[in-house]
Enzyme design. Structure first.
Site, PDB file in Angstrom:
ATOM      1  N   TYR A   7     -22.970 -17.084  59.430  1.00 54.60           N
ATOM      2  CA  TYR A   7     -23.286 -16.964  60.857  1.00 54.60           C
ATOM      3  C   TYR A   7     -24.391 -17.921  61.297  1.00 54.60           C
ATOM      4  O   TYR A   7     -24.832 -17.861  62.444  1.00 54.60           O
ATOM      5  CB  TYR A   7     -23.795 -15.542  61.176  1.00 54.60           C
ATOM      6  CG  TYR A   7     -22.914 -14.406  60.724  1.00 54.60           C
ATOM      7  CD1 TYR A   7     -21.587 -14.311  61.141  1.00 54.60           C
ATOM      8  CD2 TYR A   7     -23.424 -13.399  59.913  1.00 54.60           C
ATOM      9  CE1 TYR A   7     -20.801 -13.246  60.739  1.00 54.60           C
ATOM     10  CE2 TYR A   7     -22.645 -12.327  59.512  1.00 54.60           C
ATOM     11  CZ  TYR A   7     -21.332 -12.260  59.929  1.00 54.60           C
ATOM     12  OH  TYR A   7     -20.555 -11.192  59.543  1.00 54.60           O
TER      13      TYR A   7
ATOM     14  N   CYS B  87     -21.843 -24.621  44.730  1.00 53.09           N
ATOM     15  CA  CYS B  87     -21.438 -25.992  45.026  1.00 53.09           C
ATOM     16  C   CYS B  87     -20.729 -26.046  46.379  1.00 53.09           C
ATOM     17  O   CYS B  87     -19.508 -26.228  46.450  1.00 53.09           O
ATOM     18  CB  CYS B  87     -20.552 -26.500  43.895  1.00 53.09           C
ATOM     19  SG  CYS B  87     -20.586 -28.267  43.801  1.00 53.09           S
ATOM     20  N   GLU B  88     -21.479 -25.796  47.445  1.00 53.27           N
ATOM     21  CA  GLU B  88     -20.972 -25.803  48.817  1.00 53.27           C
ATOM     22  C   GLU B  88     -22.085 -26.306  49.722  1.00 53.27           C
ATOM     23  O   GLU B  88     -23.246 -25.882  49.568  1.00 53.27           O
ATOM     24  CB  GLU B  88     -20.632 -24.373  49.292  1.00 53.27           C
ATOM     25  CG  GLU B  88     -19.422 -23.753  48.677  1.00 53.27           C
ATOM     26  CD  GLU B  88     -18.105 -24.274  49.215  1.00 53.27           C
ATOM     27  OE1 GLU B  88     -18.068 -24.804  50.338  1.00 53.27           O
ATOM     28  OE2 GLU B  88     -17.113 -24.159  48.481  1.00 53.27           O
TER      29      GLU B  88
ATOM     30  N   ARG C  48     -25.106 -14.379  55.023  1.00 51.94           N
ATOM     31  CA  ARG C  48     -25.320 -14.453  56.479  1.00 51.94           C
ATOM     32  C   ARG C  48     -25.741 -15.838  56.978  1.00 51.94           C
ATOM     33  O   ARG C  48     -25.194 -16.321  57.968  1.00 51.94           O
ATOM     34  CB  ARG C  48     -26.323 -13.385  56.934  1.00 51.94           C
ATOM     35  CG  ARG C  48     -25.832 -11.952  56.676  1.00 51.94           C
ATOM     36  CD  ARG C  48     -26.701 -10.912  57.356  1.00 51.94           C
ATOM     37  NE  ARG C  48     -26.520 -10.903  58.785  1.00 51.94           N
ATOM     38  CZ  ARG C  48     -27.355 -11.425  59.643  1.00 51.94           C
ATOM     39  NH1 ARG C  48     -28.487 -11.955  59.247  1.00 51.94           N
ATOM     40  NH2 ARG C  48     -27.090 -11.387  60.927  1.00 51.94           N
TER      41      ARG C  48
ATOM     42  N   PRO D 285     -24.794   2.700  65.016  1.00 54.57           N
ATOM     43  CA  PRO D 285     -25.369   1.442  64.550  1.00 54.57           C
ATOM     44  C   PRO D 285     -25.266   1.337  63.027  1.00 54.57           C
ATOM     45  O   PRO D 285     -25.138   2.356  62.334  1.00 54.57           O
ATOM     46  CB  PRO D 285     -26.842   1.538  64.956  1.00 54.57           C
ATOM     47  CG  PRO D 285     -26.977   2.788  65.771  1.00 54.57           C
ATOM     48  CD  PRO D 285     -25.811   3.657  65.453  1.00 54.57           C
ATOM     49  N   GLY D 286     -25.304   0.120  62.526  1.00 57.44           N
ATOM     50  CA  GLY D 286     -25.350  -0.107  61.085  1.00 57.44           C
ATOM     51  C   GLY D 286     -26.663  -0.776  60.723  1.00 57.44           C
ATOM     52  O   GLY D 286     -27.571  -0.186  60.146  1.00 57.44           O
TER      53      GLY D 286
ATOM     54  N   GLY E  63     -24.448  -2.120  67.066  1.00 55.82           N
ATOM     55  CA  GLY E  63     -24.856  -3.459  67.514  1.00 55.82           C
ATOM     56  C   GLY E  63     -26.316  -3.549  67.918  1.00 55.82           C
ATOM     57  O   GLY E  63     -26.718  -4.531  68.532  1.00 55.82           O
TER      58      GLY E  63
ATOM     59  N   TYR F   3     -25.736  -6.016  55.557  1.00 58.24           N
ATOM     60  CA  TYR F   3     -24.745  -7.071  55.337  1.00 58.24           C
ATOM     61  C   TYR F   3     -25.249  -8.098  54.311  1.00 58.24           C
ATOM     62  O   TYR F   3     -25.001  -9.289  54.441  1.00 58.24           O
ATOM     63  CB  TYR F   3     -24.365  -7.733  56.681  1.00 58.24           C
ATOM     64  CG  TYR F   3     -23.920  -6.736  57.720  1.00 58.24           C
ATOM     65  CD1 TYR F   3     -22.669  -6.141  57.617  1.00 58.24           C
ATOM     66  CD2 TYR F   3     -24.755  -6.350  58.772  1.00 58.24           C
ATOM     67  CE1 TYR F   3     -22.261  -5.198  58.553  1.00 58.24           C
ATOM     68  CE2 TYR F   3     -24.355  -5.401  59.702  1.00 58.24           C
ATOM     69  CZ  TYR F   3     -23.103  -4.831  59.579  1.00 58.24           C
ATOM     70  OH  TYR F   3     -22.701  -3.895  60.500  1.00 58.24           O
TER      71      TYR F   3
HETATM   72  N1  PLP Z   1     -19.128   0.043  64.685  1.00 62.57           N
HETATM   73  C1  PLP Z   1     -18.124  -0.829  64.496  1.00 62.57           C
HETATM   74  C2  PLP Z   1     -16.752  -0.426  64.856  1.00 62.57           C
HETATM   75  C3  PLP Z   1     -18.373  -2.087  63.947  1.00 62.57           C
HETATM   76  O1  PLP Z   1     -17.373  -2.945  63.747  1.00 62.57           O
HETATM   77  C4  PLP Z   1     -19.710  -2.427  63.582  1.00 62.57           C
HETATM   78  C5  PLP Z   1     -20.021  -3.731  62.997  1.00 62.57           C
HETATM   79  O2  PLP Z   1     -19.224  -4.585  62.725  1.00 62.57           O
HETATM   80  C6  PLP Z   1     -20.721  -1.487  63.795  1.00 62.57           C
HETATM   81  C7  PLP Z   1     -20.387  -0.256  64.339  1.00 62.57           C
HETATM   82  C8  PLP Z   1     -22.135  -1.743  63.414  1.00 62.57           C
HETATM   83  O3  PLP Z   1     -22.692  -2.885  63.964  1.00 62.57           O
HETATM   84  P1  PLP Z   1     -24.220  -3.155  63.705  1.00 62.57           P
HETATM   85  O4  PLP Z   1     -24.453  -3.194  62.249  1.00 62.57           O
HETATM   86  O5  PLP Z   1     -24.484  -4.476  64.348  1.00 62.57           O
HETATM   87  O6  PLP Z   1     -24.971  -2.044  64.357  1.00 62.57           O
END
Ligand code: PLP
Length: 411
Positions: free
Chosen positions: A312, A340-341, A308, A270-271, A234, A369
């Site tokens: 969101y 078409c949205e 996104r 993190p992702g 996150g 994402y």
């Molecule tokens: N870990 C879990 C279990 C998640 O569900 C997510 C995102 O949905 C992440 C890590 C990674 O989140 P972010 O990309 O915001 O760091």
């Protein structure tokens, strides 16, 4: 942090000439990932958390060059499905580097992951007590973690705030007895895990602190000894050009402080932080329509390419790469795709150097994402992905064709 490994790579820093070349060579819409930047992000985060076990939430971007680069940088893989587990192993992660976070896991996922676990000692994180029975039925008694519903959440949007949603994790107070029950049944209990949501930002670390401190307390009262306490991901990135970057050192310090003394290793996953600013989306203007309200700029990417903004309401910077953009009048635009949205809009009220048909636009922070959430809605083939590394460009994912879109259909 600054200098050789800056905290953020801004959209304005991507070389326009190179992007034009790539759009010519590979057509648009086109995702471009800079693998060198992915590596930089990994090094920065590992430096900020030197004692932690750092994993990458692969759901942000499962492209093979990205996975390989992160494995090479000593980062583990956190996976949300059997497919992500398989792709992580295929990309070179070892079983002990892989964690599967099972959210309402379909039986096929458990079958596949448990079969893989026989040869690759991966960790399965459960979010419901009854998943234990389902794992035992498949003869899995390997490394097990419990996902905790921490009761605190954070996120840039309600749809990505997971920490308070009963869908995710085991209720906080029930975790100690579940850990004990799992150990009694012969599982190798190794850790606890939680993820508050996506959107830890510099000015508000309070939800993160609270989550970490609750996880620290839980670790101290755990009836079984734990190898790790995973506090999720996150970590936010600045989507706006003028927004300051996350102070990753401050996040690390707040994390250590909030965790307190625990007899287990801190883990994070993190992702977005690894990949967001390492990717852009190139799209070509096909329509410039003056209307009484605004200049409607139609582009060949849409919500099927990058969802996104539609999903969101996310803000992404957009840059007009036209060579004479600097001399164009700045006008208010609405940048929209071909789907078409009504929600197929990248930006409203966005001031840009007046886009004209044929211009190349570049959408920033598209590495997380982005392609991952692309779809074929409106029978639209998904875009291609090109990677840059050490100055070289190579195709990572070829552009789909209409034949790909219909390939699964019975005659
Ligand atoms: N870990 C879990 C279990 C998640 O569900 C997510 C995102 O949905 C992440 C890590 C990674 O989140 P972010 O990309 O915001 O760091």
């Amino acid at each position: 942090m600054s200098g050789v490994n800056p905290d953020v790579r801004r959209l304005s820093e991507w070389g326009a000439d190179r992007l034009h070349q790539l759009a010519e060579a590979y057509d648009t819409p086109l995702y471009v990932y800079d693998i060198a930047r992915v590596r930089e992000n990994a090094r920065r985060i590992r430096a900020a958390f030197p004692d932690a076990e750092v994993s990458y939430a692969t759901k942000a971007n499962t492209s093979k060059p990205v996975l390989r680069a992160l494995q090479d940088e000593g980062v583990g893989a956190e996976c949300a499905s059997a497919g992500e587990v398989q792709r992580s192993l295929d990309a070179g992660f070892t079983g002990s580097e892989v964690r599967y976070t099972a959210v309402n896991p379909p039986s096929e996922d458990l079958d596949h992951v448990c079969a893989l676990a026989a040869d690759h000692p991966l960790t399965i994180t459960i979010g419901a007590a009854d998943t234990l029975d389902r794992l035992a039925e498949r003869d899995f008694f390997g490394k097990l973690a419990v996902r905790v519903n921490p009761g605190v959440g954070a996120g840039h949007h309600a749809k990505v705030t997971t920490g308070t949603d009963p869908k995710f994790g085991v209720p906080y107070d029930e975790v100690p007895s579940l850990l004990a029950a799992a150990a009694d049944r012969g599982f190798d209990v190794v850790g606890i895990h939680a993820h508050a949501g996506s959107g830890i930002s510099g000015d508000d670390l309070s939800a993160h602190r609270e989550l970490v401190s609750r996880m620290g307390a839980l670790a101290r009262e755990s009836p079984v000894s734990l190898e790790f306490v995973n506090v999720g991901g996150g970590f936010g990135v600045p989507y706006k050009e003028a927004e300051p970057p996350l102070d990753i050192a401050a996040v690390a310090e707040a994390t250590r402080e909030a965790l307190g003394e625990v007899d287990a290793q801190l883990a994070i996953e993190p992702g977005r932080y690894f990949v967001a600013d390492a990717g852009v989306l190139l799209t070509r203007v096909n329509t410039a329509k003056p209307t009484p309200e605004t200049l409607v700029v139609g582009v060949d990417a849409g919500m099927t390419t990058l969802v996104r903004p539609a999903m969101y309401g996310s803000y992404h910077e957009i840059r007009n790469l036209a060579p004479d953009a600097g001399e164009r009048e700045a006008v208010e635009t609405l940048v929209a795709g071909p789907i078409c949205e009504t929600s197929d809009i990248f930006a409203t009220d966005r001031v840009l150097p007046a886009p004209a048909r044929g211009d190349l636009l570049c959408i920033g922070n598209a590495g997380a994402y982005g392609y991952e959430m692309a779809s074929q809605y409106n029978s639209r083939p998904r875009p291609a992905v090109v990677c840059l590394d050490e100055g070289e460009a190579y195709l990572a994912v070829r552009r789909e064709t209409l034949a790909d879109v219909t390939s699964l259909e019975e005659p």
